[in-house]
Enzyme design. Structure first.
Site, PDB file in Angstrom:
ATOM      1  N   ARG A   1      -4.960   9.314   0.162  1.00 47.25           N
ATOM      2  CA  ARG A   1      -4.888   8.036   0.564  1.00 47.25           C
ATOM      3  C   ARG A   1      -5.914   8.304   2.056  1.00 47.25           C
ATOM      4  NH1 ARG A   1      -3.254   7.997  -3.439  1.00 47.25           N
ATOM      5  NH2 ARG A   1      -1.558   6.886  -4.087  1.00 47.25           N
TER       6      ARG A   1
ATOM      7  N   SER B   1       2.189  -1.188  -1.236  1.00 47.26           N
ATOM      8  CA  SER B   1       2.975  -0.100  -0.592  1.00 47.26           C
ATOM      9  C   SER B   1       2.632   0.377   0.937  1.00 47.26           C
ATOM     10  CB  SER B   1       2.641   1.205  -1.432  1.00 47.26           C
ATOM     11  OG  SER B   1       2.940   1.119  -2.804  1.00 47.26           O
TER      12      SER B   1
ATOM     13  N   GLU C   1       0.601   3.257   5.227  1.00 48.93           N
ATOM     14  CA  GLU C   1      -0.666   3.156   4.619  1.00 48.93           C
ATOM     15  C   GLU C   1      -1.550   2.120   4.867  1.00 48.93           C
ATOM     16  OE1 GLU C   1      -1.458   2.816  -0.216  1.00 48.93           O
ATOM     17  OE2 GLU C   1       0.142   4.120   0.544  1.00 48.93           O
TER      18      GLU C   1
END
Length: 339
Positions: free
Chosen positions: A153, A222, A318
């Site tokens: 990520r 998410s 995130e």
């Protein structure tokens, strides 16, 4: 002040001094980047916590070019194209490989920044080049996969090139000799002979069962990263929590499931104002309307502290969080001091 509430899928009340929509990448040459600015695509991984004191630039360029070679398909895509629509378009044309990444919200230009991934696949496996506008040099340039410095990520666009490079085009190389990736839980029940289309459909069913549609219930997908910890520490946790899922990263590290940690910490349904931990998937925060950035920051801090107290694991968000003066990283003081 331009209203930004409809430009990010979490839909908090917010605004910016001005909004510029780019449909032709060459228009970037004319922009004044000396003043504060922030780039967005569809706003599915970005939340404006308050009014932003600058210009928001929305990349809305379109175009997909497919070149067929002996062993591969070379697919060059404009930054403003919708990611899921690209996945389905390629599958419809018999080009497999991205099916595990179906239904991930956002644009193609945002995919390299986050190095989006799901169900055992990351987009960096397919990216061969990222083209964009170098703000300091005032010219367009192309980066190789290695120059993008991809991580979990993560990418160079979050670090050295943050606010210095505007992605305008992404080139993907998809091999004709396709092999399915079925290592992730929900896909393990599929046959080894499953087609890419069948995998795509299974991913869509799984994601729809866990993730709410942001057009009906505001969310940013998410919210937290799955934490990566060393193998010895994970073993200690699993001795206390034998049912805790863990996934190999390398010889020394494993990845824990942030959603499981949040769930087992008893946080499903926990809320601040109209923002809460989603009941069907604890990795997702949802906003039913009327809350503020302060409600969100309080809830994030509570989640981080509670998970830290129970598991001694630090959760990082995130989703990109934007304040008046730019992007911020939320980390509760208690967690930081105990880390």
């Amino acid at each position: 002040m331009t209203n930004l509430q409809s430009y990010h899928t979490f839909s908090l009340p917010s605004g910016c001094e001005s909004l510029i929509v780019i449909t032709d990448p060459h228009a970037l040459v004319e922009l004044d980047f000396s003043r504060p600015f922030f780039l967005i695509g569809e706003g599915s991984n970005t939340i404006f916590l308050e009014d932003y004191a600058g210009t928001v630039i929305k990349l809305a360029t379109l175009g997909v070019d497919i070149e067929q070679q002996d062993d591969d398909y070379i697919v060059t895509v404009a930054a403003g194209e919708n990611w899921h629509q690209l996945v389905t378009k390629l599958l419809d044309n018999g080009i497999d490989g991205l099916e595990n990444l179906a239904l991930i919200p956002g644009t193609v230009g945002a995919a390299p920044v986050q190095n989006i991934g799901a169900y055992g696949v990351e987009v960096s496996q397919f990216i061969t080049a990222v083209r964009g506008f170098d703000i300091a040099e005032r010219r367009f340039t192309t980066l190789t996969n290695a120059e993008c410095e991809f991580g979990y990520r993560d990418s160079v666009f979050k670090h050295r090139l943050k606010d210095k490079f505007v992605i305008t085009e992404v080139t993907l190389t998809l091999p004709k000799h396709w092999q399915p990736t079925l290592s992730y839980g929900p896909l393990q029940s599929l046959s080894d002979t499953a087609t890419a289309q069948e995998i795509c459909e299974a991913v869509i069913v799984t994601r729809n069962s866990k993730l709410p549609d942001p057009t009906t219930l505001a969310n940013a997908g998410s919210f937290f990263k799955n934490p990566v910890v060393d193998r010895a520490f994970a073993a200690q946790l699993q001795s206390k929590f034998p049912e805790m899922p863990a996934f190999d990263v390398d010889n020394d590290h494993v990845k824990l499931a942030a959603g499981w940690l949040i769930d087992k910490a008893g946080l499903k349904g926990c809320h601040r104002g109209a923002i809460r931990v989603y009941e069907k998937q604890a990795l997702v925060l949802v906003h039913s309307g009327g809350s503020t950035g302060e409600d969100l920051t309080q809830l994030v801090s509570h989640i981080q502290q509670t998970v830290w107290q129970k598991f001694a694991v630090l959760l990082e968000h995130e989703v990109r969080l934007i304040t008046k003066h730019g992007e911020c990283q939320l980390q509760s003081v208690e967690c930081h001091e105990n880390a």
